[in-house]
Design a protein around this motif. Structure first.
Motif, PDB file in Angstrom:
ATOM      1  N   ARG A 195       0.824  -1.222   0.000  1.00  0.00           N
ATOM      2  CA  ARG A 195       0.000   0.000   0.000  1.00  0.00           C
ATOM      3  C   ARG A 195       0.853   1.265   0.000  1.00  0.00           C
ATOM      4  NH1 ARG A 195      -4.072  -1.897   4.557  1.00  0.00           N
ATOM      5  NH2 ARG A 195      -2.129  -1.673   5.670  1.00  0.00           N
ATOM      6  N   TYR A 196       2.051   1.171   0.581  1.00  0.00           N
ATOM      7  CA  TYR A 196       2.923   2.341   0.722  1.00  0.00           C
ATOM      8  C   TYR A 196       3.250   2.991  -0.629  1.00  0.00           C
ATOM      9  CZ  TYR A 196       6.959  -0.264  -1.035  1.00  0.00           C
ATOM     10  OH  TYR A 196       7.815  -0.963  -1.836  1.00  0.00           O
ATOM     11  N   LEU A 197       3.195   2.211  -1.715  1.00  0.00           N
ATOM     12  CA  LEU A 197       3.582   2.742  -3.033  1.00  0.00           C
ATOM     13  C   LEU A 197       2.691   3.897  -3.453  1.00  0.00           C
ATOM     14  CD1 LEU A 197       4.371  -0.626  -4.843  1.00  0.00           C
ATOM     15  CD2 LEU A 197       6.019   1.211  -4.338  1.00  0.00           C
ATOM     16  N   ASN A 198       1.442   3.899  -2.984  1.00  0.00           N
ATOM     17  CA  ASN A 198       0.505   4.966  -3.367  1.00  0.00           C
ATOM     18  C   ASN A 198       0.363   6.021  -2.269  1.00  0.00           C
ATOM     19  OD1 ASN A 198      -0.019   3.667  -5.831  1.00  0.00           O
ATOM     20  ND2 ASN A 198      -1.365   2.225  -4.768  1.00  0.00           N
ATOM     21  N   GLU A 199       1.217   5.967  -1.255  1.00  0.00           N
ATOM     22  CA  GLU A 199       1.166   6.941  -0.161  1.00  0.00           C
ATOM     23  C   GLU A 199       2.349   7.902  -0.284  1.00  0.00           C
ATOM     24  OE1 GLU A 199       0.988   4.311   3.199  1.00  0.00           O
ATOM     25  OE2 GLU A 199      -1.112   3.805   2.811  1.00  0.00           O
ATOM     26  N   PRO A 200       2.296   9.069   0.413  1.00  0.00           N
ATOM     27  CA  PRO A 200       3.401  10.039   0.309  1.00  0.00           C
ATOM     28  C   PRO A 200       4.749   9.396   0.654  1.00  0.00           C
ATOM     29  CG  PRO A 200       1.533  11.023   1.442  1.00  0.00           C
ATOM     30  CD  PRO A 200       1.190   9.584   1.238  1.00  0.00           C
ATOM     31  N   ALA A 201       5.779   9.777  -0.134  1.00  0.00           N
ATOM     32  CA  ALA A 201       7.085   9.102  -0.048  1.00  0.00           C
ATOM     33  C   ALA A 201       7.852   9.439   1.229  1.00  0.00           C
ATOM     34  CB  ALA A 201       7.918   9.472  -1.271  1.00  0.00           C
ATOM     35  N   LEU A 202       7.450  10.519   1.914  1.00  0.00           N
ATOM     36  CA  LEU A 202       8.230  10.957   3.080  1.00  0.00           C
ATOM     37  C   LEU A 202       8.389   9.841   4.118  1.00  0.00           C
ATOM     38  CD1 LEU A 202       9.707  13.282   4.457  1.00  0.00           C
ATOM     39  CD2 LEU A 202       7.563  13.938   5.543  1.00  0.00           C
ATOM     40  N   ASP A 203       7.309   9.108   4.371  1.00  0.00           N
ATOM     41  CA  ASP A 203       7.353   8.037   5.374  1.00  0.00           C
ATOM     42  C   ASP A 203       8.392   6.976   4.986  1.00  0.00           C
ATOM     43  OD1 ASP A 203       6.522   6.364   7.590  1.00  0.00           O
ATOM     44  OD2 ASP A 203       5.370   5.177   6.154  1.00  0.00           O
ATOM     45  N   THR A 204       8.409   6.567   3.724  1.00  0.00           N
ATOM     46  CA  THR A 204       9.360   5.541   3.268  1.00  0.00           C
ATOM     47  C   THR A 204      10.795   6.049   3.364  1.00  0.00           C
ATOM     48  OG1 THR A 204       7.728   4.488   1.837  1.00  0.00           O
ATOM     49  CG2 THR A 204      10.035   4.122   1.275  1.00  0.00           C
ATOM     50  N   VAL A 205      11.015   7.320   2.969  1.00  0.00           N
ATOM     51  CA  VAL A 205      12.374   7.890   3.055  1.00  0.00           C
ATOM     52  C   VAL A 205      12.837   7.932   4.513  1.00  0.00           C
ATOM     53  CG1 VAL A 205      13.689  10.044   2.745  1.00  0.00           C
ATOM     54  CG2 VAL A 205      12.263   9.154   0.885  1.00  0.00           C
ATOM     55  N   LYS A 206      11.938   8.332   5.414  1.00  0.00           N
ATOM     56  CA  LYS A 206      12.297   8.371   6.844  1.00  0.00           C
ATOM     57  C   LYS A 206      12.631   6.973   7.363  1.00  0.00           C
ATOM     58  CE  LYS A 206       9.944  12.386   8.815  1.00  0.00           C
ATOM     59  NZ  LYS A 206       8.683  12.811   9.455  1.00  0.00           N
ATOM     60  N   ARG A 207      11.848   5.976   6.917  1.00  0.00           N
ATOM     61  CA  ARG A 207      12.089   4.602   7.360  1.00  0.00           C
ATOM     62  C   ARG A 207      13.448   4.091   6.850  1.00  0.00           C
ATOM     63  NH1 ARG A 207       7.398   0.749   7.660  1.00  0.00           N
ATOM     64  NH2 ARG A 207       5.572   1.827   8.412  1.00  0.00           N
ATOM     65  N   MET A 208      13.786   4.440   5.601  1.00  0.00           N
ATOM     66  CA  MET A 208      15.089   4.030   5.055  1.00  0.00           C
ATOM     67  C   MET A 208      16.230   4.699   5.810  1.00  0.00           C
ATOM     68  SD  MET A 208      14.414   4.064   0.933  1.00  0.00           S
ATOM     69  CE  MET A 208      16.114   3.600   0.512  1.00  0.00           C
ATOM     70  N   LYS A 209      16.040   5.975   6.163  1.00  0.00           N
ATOM     71  CA  LYS A 209      17.072   6.691   6.922  1.00  0.00           C
ATOM     72  C   LYS A 209      17.255   6.066   8.307  1.00  0.00           C
ATOM     73  CE  LYS A 209      17.609  11.263   6.427  1.00  0.00           C
ATOM     74  NZ  LYS A 209      18.710  11.376   5.469  1.00  0.00           N
ATOM     75  N   LEU A 210      16.132   5.705   8.931  1.00  0.00           N
ATOM     76  CA  LEU A 210      16.208   5.067  10.258  1.00  0.00           C
ATOM     77  C   LEU A 210      17.010   3.769  10.175  1.00  0.00           C
ATOM     78  CD1 LEU A 210      15.362   4.714  13.243  1.00  0.00           C
ATOM     79  CD2 LEU A 210      13.300   3.569  12.426  1.00  0.00           C
ATOM     80  N   TYR A 211      16.754   2.992   9.124  1.00  0.00           N
ATOM     81  CA  TYR A 211      17.473   1.719   8.939  1.00  0.00           C
ATOM     82  C   TYR A 211      18.974   1.983   8.799  1.00  0.00           C
ATOM     83  CZ  TYR A 211      18.374  -3.026   7.170  1.00  0.00           C
ATOM     84  OH  TYR A 211      18.830  -4.314   7.008  1.00  0.00           O
ATOM     85  N   ALA A 212      19.336   2.932   7.923  1.00  0.00           N
ATOM     86  CA  ALA A 212      20.755   3.206   7.654  1.00  0.00           C
ATOM     87  C   ALA A 212      21.454   3.762   8.897  1.00  0.00           C
ATOM     88  CB  ALA A 212      20.887   4.177   6.482  1.00  0.00           C
TER      89      ALA A 212
END
Length: 444
Positions: A195-212
């Protein structure tokens, strides 16, 4: 028992224990009760004899598995993101002084029938066998954009407003193929479905930053940490915290009946003929079954093994995510393995879990893709449990009910539920701007 409390908490699962600790620190008068004679509720850790009683109906595990008390088998196995919300809550409450953490060795993803290390930085992307040479270059550019992205500095946004642009649109800009998107979305950003693919990208970018950022924290092979002796230590640490601030704990309290006044608001809890008065109740779904609905179920297998999971660089603790698309499923599958290096099993023994949101009534068949990655197992137990979420209106009845634990093998979704409940109970947002280095000594 016939006193009045601000809040009565029912059940000593991890969510309830964190809330009881936070509310006690806030100066509220808290009574915490559990019908069981042990801490942890659904999220407890069992030794070998308890495992045999629960799954095999006998109390005689085979001698070759070693001493029962050397086992601490988590019923809700999850790793902790090193810079994630749970660590911030641990530091905020100073509960870190009761716990010892150790980094988790590996973080892997299943792709086209093979297990690969999850690449989390631009340099790792260049080395990863998950992608061909041209795709690597595109992925590297995307990783650099994410690493440099700063919400408060428009210069790093490259003209994109990530509160409006969807994840699908952002990824299209970098020309990444579906295969790459699959591991980025599920193994790095830890989304549970697409579902995330159709939601604002900010959440995914923040999650990737948290992982890194979590990965960089310990220079280990994964962004995760995990307590020595297993997760059963967490509820007890928060229980201690609550007691330090004047909270009262009572285990082994039968029935725990929630009492309501004529307006339908909670007014107390009765156990063994005595009623403790209160203004609010916090509990897991099992204490107020008529105020929750079933939303799904989790299927999982618990395996005792004498070797690490193959193809994970001999990792003694590891997570492998199997994205839904790779298996032709609607939800991801998770492998979790830990061992004697985290003091949850005797020397030479490994405990592996395979879990997923159940889509059928046959856990043995459904979990097969994950089980096939484990190699030979000494013992295997299957378990299916229902997931519930509250349907009540807390502003009307003052009952604050947690959601059941999901199939994920990390804590991010659990803590979001706790923080939302905290805000509903207290009317304020918990400040998690803490000094993350404050916990590093205890976690080595």
């Amino acid at each position: 028992m016939d006193e009045e409390y601000d809040v009565i908490v029912l059940g000593t699962g991890l969510k309830e224990c964190i809330l009881s600790g936070l509310l006690s620190v806030d100066g509220l008068k808290v009574l915490h009760m559990d019908r069981n004679d042990y801490y942890g509720g659904e999220s407890t850790s069992l030794n070998l004899i308890q495992m045999w009683k629960k799954f095999r109906g006998s109390d005689k595990p085979p001698a070759h598995l070693g001493s029962s008390r050397d086992y601490n088998v988590d019923m809700i196995p999850k790793f902790i993101m090193a810079n994630g919300a749970l660590v911030r809550v641990l530091i905020h409450t100073d509960v870190t002084k009761y716990l010892y953490f150790k980094a988790v060795d590996g973080s892997f993803v299943y792709n086209k029938g093979k297990v690969h290390k999850v690449p989390a930085t631009d340099m790792e992307a260049l080395k990863s066998p998950l992608m061909g040479i041209f795709e690597k270059r595109r992925a590297r550019k995307f990783f650099i954009y994410v690493q440099d992205y700063n919400e408060n500095d428009p210069k790093t946004h490259e003209g994109l407003d990530l509160t409006r642009v969807t994840t699908r649109e952002l990824i299209a800009k970098y020309g990444l193929d579906d295969n790459t998107v699959d591991f980025i979305g599920h193994a790095l950003a830890l989304h549970r479905d697409d579902r995330y693919l159709n939601e604002p990208a900010l959440d995914t970018v923040k999650r990737m930053k948290l992982y890194a950022e979590s990965l960089a924290r310990f220079q280990g092979g994964s962004p995760y940490i995990y307590p020595l002796y297993g997760l059963g230590e967490l509820p007890q640490a928060f229980a201690r915290l609550s007691a330090v601030y004047g909270g009262t704990y009572m285990l082994n309290k039968p029935e725990c009946k929630v009492e309501f006044d004529e307006e339908g608001k909670v007014c107390g809890v009765t156990s063994e003929g005595e009623t403790a008065k209160c203004k609010k109740v916090v509990c897991d779904p099992s204490y107020l079954p008529n105020k929750v609905r079933k939303v799904g179920k989790v299927a999982r297998a618990i395996c005792i093994m004498s070797h690490p999971i193959p193809n994970t660089n001999d990792s003694h603790s590891v997570q492998v995510i199997l994205p839904q698309k790779q298996l032709g499923r609607r939800s991801d599958m998770y492998l979790f393995c830990c061992s004697y290096s985290h003091n949850v099993a005797p020397k030479g023994k490994f405990i592996a879990f395979v879990s997923t949101e159940a889509e059928t009534d046959q856990p043995e068949v459904e979990l097969k893709p994950g089980l096939e990655l484990l190699g030979p197992v000494d013992e295997i137990f299957y378990d299916v449990y229902d997931r519930y979420e509250p349907v009540n209106e807390p502003s009307l009845d003052n009952c604050f009910i947690s959601t059941s634990y999901d199939a994920t093998t990390h804590f991010e979704s659990t803590v979001i539920d706790v923080l939302n409940m905290y805000s509903m109970i207290t009317g304020k947002v918990l400040d998690l701007n803490v000094d993350l280095s404050a916990a590093s000594a205890a976690e080595e």
